[in-house]
Design a protein around this motif. Structure first.
Motif, PDB file in Angstrom:
ATOM      1  N   PRO A 180       0.831  -1.210   0.000  1.00 14.88           N
ATOM      2  CA  PRO A 180       0.000   0.000   0.000  1.00 14.88           C
ATOM      3  C   PRO A 180       0.866   1.261   0.000  1.00 14.88           C
ATOM      4  CG  PRO A 180       0.008  -0.997   2.173  1.00 14.88           C
ATOM      5  CD  PRO A 180       0.797  -1.903   1.276  1.00 14.88           C
ATOM      6  N   SER A 181       0.339   2.326  -0.598  1.00  7.71           N
ATOM      7  CA  SER A 181       1.048   3.602  -0.601  1.00  7.71           C
ATOM      8  C   SER A 181       0.044   4.740  -0.491  1.00  7.71           C
ATOM      9  CB  SER A 181       1.885   3.754  -1.864  1.00  7.71           C
ATOM     10  OG  SER A 181       1.058   3.787  -3.004  1.00  7.71           O
ATOM     11  N   ILE A 182       0.512   5.839   0.111  1.00  8.33           N
ATOM     12  CA  ILE A 182      -0.284   7.057   0.228  1.00  8.33           C
ATOM     13  C   ILE A 182       0.575   8.187  -0.336  1.00  8.33           C
ATOM     14  CG2 ILE A 182      -1.429   8.679   1.782  1.00  8.33           C
ATOM     15  CD1 ILE A 182      -1.728   6.356   3.772  1.00  8.33           C
ATOM     16  N   GLU A 240       2.277  -3.093   8.484  1.00  8.36           N
ATOM     17  CA  GLU A 240       2.445  -2.667   9.872  1.00  8.36           C
ATOM     18  C   GLU A 240       2.624  -1.144   9.978  1.00  8.36           C
ATOM     19  OE1 GLU A 240       4.546  -5.081   8.470  1.00  8.36           O
ATOM     20  OE2 GLU A 240       3.200  -6.685   9.110  1.00  8.36           O
ATOM     21  N   SER A 241       3.333  -0.543   9.037  1.00 11.16           N
ATOM     22  CA  SER A 241       3.599   0.899   9.115  1.00 11.16           C
ATOM     23  C   SER A 241       2.448   1.737   8.565  1.00 11.16           C
ATOM     24  CB  SER A 241       4.898   1.236   8.387  1.00 11.16           C
ATOM     25  OG  SER A 241       4.761   0.974   7.003  1.00 11.16           O
ATOM     26  N   LEU A 242       1.504   1.112   7.864  1.00 11.30           N
ATOM     27  CA  LEU A 242       0.378   1.848   7.295  1.00 11.30           C
ATOM     28  C   LEU A 242      -0.610   2.291   8.363  1.00 11.30           C
ATOM     29  CD1 LEU A 242      -1.111   2.818   4.734  1.00 11.30           C
ATOM     30  CD2 LEU A 242      -2.250   0.595   4.687  1.00 11.30           C
ATOM     31  N   MET A 243      -0.846   1.420   9.342  1.00  7.50           N
ATOM     32  CA  MET A 243      -1.870   1.707  10.352  1.00  7.50           C
ATOM     33  C   MET A 243      -1.554   2.963  11.172  1.00  7.50           C
ATOM     34  SD  MET A 243      -4.722   0.661  11.123  1.00  7.50           S
ATOM     35  CE  MET A 243      -5.929   0.387  12.359  1.00  7.50           C
ATOM     36  N   PRO A 244      -0.336   3.163  11.697  1.00  8.73           N
ATOM     37  CA  PRO A 244      -0.083   4.401  12.446  1.00  8.73           C
ATOM     38  C   PRO A 244      -0.247   5.662  11.592  1.00  8.73           C
ATOM     39  CG  PRO A 244       1.677   2.817  12.835  1.00  8.73           C
ATOM     40  CD  PRO A 244       0.802   2.244  11.775  1.00  8.73           C
ATOM     41  N   ARG A 245       0.126   5.591  10.321  1.00  9.46           N
ATOM     42  CA  ARG A 245      -0.018   6.750   9.435  1.00  9.46           C
ATOM     43  C   ARG A 245      -1.494   7.051   9.193  1.00  9.46           C
ATOM     44  NH1 ARG A 245       0.998  11.522   7.760  1.00  9.46           N
ATOM     45  NH2 ARG A 245       1.142  11.816   5.532  1.00  9.46           N
ATOM     46  N   LEU A 246      -2.306   6.012   8.981  1.00 14.91           N
ATOM     47  CA  LEU A 246      -3.739   6.213   8.779  1.00 14.91           C
ATOM     48  C   LEU A 246      -4.405   6.766  10.032  1.00 14.91           C
ATOM     49  CD1 LEU A 246      -4.722   3.046   6.698  1.00 14.91           C
ATOM     50  CD2 LEU A 246      -4.691   5.416   5.910  1.00 14.91           C
ATOM     51  N   ARG A 247      -4.004   6.272  11.208  1.00 11.44           N
ATOM     52  CA  ARG A 247      -4.583   6.772  12.469  1.00 11.44           C
ATOM     53  C   ARG A 247      -4.251   8.251  12.663  1.00 11.44           C
ATOM     54  NH1 ARG A 247      -3.690   1.549  16.052  1.00 11.44           N
ATOM     55  NH2 ARG A 247      -5.691   0.578  15.627  1.00 11.44           N
ATOM     56  N   ALA A 248      -3.022   8.644  12.329  1.00 13.94           N
ATOM     57  CA  ALA A 248      -2.644  10.049  12.458  1.00 13.94           C
ATOM     58  C   ALA A 248      -3.469  10.925  11.521  1.00 13.94           C
ATOM     59  CB  ALA A 248      -1.153  10.217  12.161  1.00 13.94           C
ATOM     60  N   MET A 249      -3.713  10.444  10.298  1.00 11.08           N
ATOM     61  CA  MET A 249      -4.517  11.201   9.342  1.00 11.08           C
ATOM     62  C   MET A 249      -5.989  11.246   9.767  1.00 11.08           C
ATOM     63  SD  MET A 249      -2.889   9.874   5.803  1.00 11.08           S
ATOM     64  CE  MET A 249      -2.426  11.215   4.752  1.00 11.08           C
ATOM     65  N   ALA A 250      -6.481  10.150  10.334  1.00 11.79           N
ATOM     66  CA  ALA A 250      -7.873  10.107  10.784  1.00 11.79           C
ATOM     67  C   ALA A 250      -8.078  11.009  11.997  1.00 11.79           C
ATOM     68  CB  ALA A 250      -8.286   8.675  11.112  1.00 11.79           C
ATOM     69  N   ALA A 251      -7.049  11.182  12.826  1.00 14.55           N
ATOM     70  CA  ALA A 251      -7.164  12.078  13.978  1.00 14.55           C
ATOM     71  C   ALA A 251      -7.337  13.526  13.519  1.00 14.55           C
ATOM     72  CB  ALA A 251      -5.931  11.944  14.873  1.00 14.55           C
ATOM     73  N   GLU A 252      -6.725  13.877  12.390  1.00  7.99           N
ATOM     74  CA  GLU A 252      -6.865  15.229  11.845  1.00  7.99           C
ATOM     75  C   GLU A 252      -8.276  15.468  11.310  1.00  7.99           C
ATOM     76  OE1 GLU A 252      -3.891  15.896   8.878  1.00  7.99           O
ATOM     77  OE2 GLU A 252      -2.260  15.288  10.213  1.00  7.99           O
ATOM     78  N   ASP A 253      -8.794  14.532  10.503  1.00  5.14           N
ATOM     79  CA  ASP A 253     -10.118  14.688   9.900  1.00  5.14           C
ATOM     80  C   ASP A 253     -10.724  13.315   9.613  1.00  5.14           C
ATOM     81  OD1 ASP A 253     -12.409  15.606   8.697  1.00  5.14           O
ATOM     82  OD2 ASP A 253     -11.429  16.256   6.853  1.00  5.14           O
ATOM     83  N   PRO A 254     -11.539  12.774  10.545  1.00  2.70           N
ATOM     84  CA  PRO A 254     -12.123  11.442  10.314  1.00  2.70           C
ATOM     85  C   PRO A 254     -13.222  11.424   9.252  1.00  2.70           C
ATOM     86  CG  PRO A 254     -12.892  12.340  12.395  1.00  2.70           C
ATOM     87  CD  PRO A 254     -11.872  13.303  11.861  1.00  2.70           C
TER      88      PRO A 254
END
Length: 166
Positions: free
Chosen positions: A81-83, A91-105
């Motif tokens: 996966p890539s963003i 494993e590294s995708l989930m923390p990045r997605l959580r950080a982005m979701a915290a900004e704007d879910p």
């Protein structure tokens, strides 16, 4: 003005005119009047919808924000996966997605995967996006008419199976 009575017996009166009652209606004048009324209403109808002119009050409230560009999560041929062209592992995708979701879910997330990637892999990534806290997740597919603008069209290799010469 001499108005004489109409005789029911018919025949000519002293002037030589037939005074029998007319039993048919001439609709031509009625149609002309209806067409004139139709034109008047067609011209007047747009003028009636303007409303009442008012002076609106000023406000210091912020303007409504424009819709943000959706976040795209891409899954390449190898299943990585890539963003925004930054490749991640599962494993590294989930923390990045959580950080982005915290900004704007409420941000829209679009998931697109290579056609050779198994469907299960795409669903795993969609599950990770949902677990991260995003509520609006969609899949991107290529329309039958053409290629996606960001994906260049690749030439298909020639093989006897698809009718090409050896």
């Amino acid at each position: 003005m001499g108005m004489g009575s109409i005789r029911a017996s018919g025949g000519d009166d002293e002037d030589g005119l037939d005074t029998t009652p007319m039993s048919e209606i001439n609709v031509t004048p009625m149609v002309d009047v209806m067409l004139v009324l139709l034109i008047i209403f067609m011209v007047a109808a747009p003028l009636m919808t303007t409303g009442v002119p008012v002076q609106l009050p000023k406000t210091s409230a912020a303007k409504v924000a424009q819709a943000k560009k959706p976040l795209e999560v891409t899954i390449d041929k190898d299943g990585n996966p890539s963003i925004a062209k930054e490749i991640f592992t599962q494993e590294s995708l989930m923390p990045r997605l959580r950080a982005m979701a915290a900004e704007d879910p409420t941000q829209v997330v679009l998931v697109r995967g290579d056609r050779d990637v198994p469907y299960g892999k795409i669903m795993e990534v969609m599950g990770l996006v949902g677990q991260a806290g995003f509520t609006k997740v969609s899949l991107i597919a290529q329309s039958p008419g053409g290629a996606l603008p960001s994906a260049p069209a690749a030439a298909a290799p020639a093989s006897p199976a698809n009718g090409a010469a050896r």
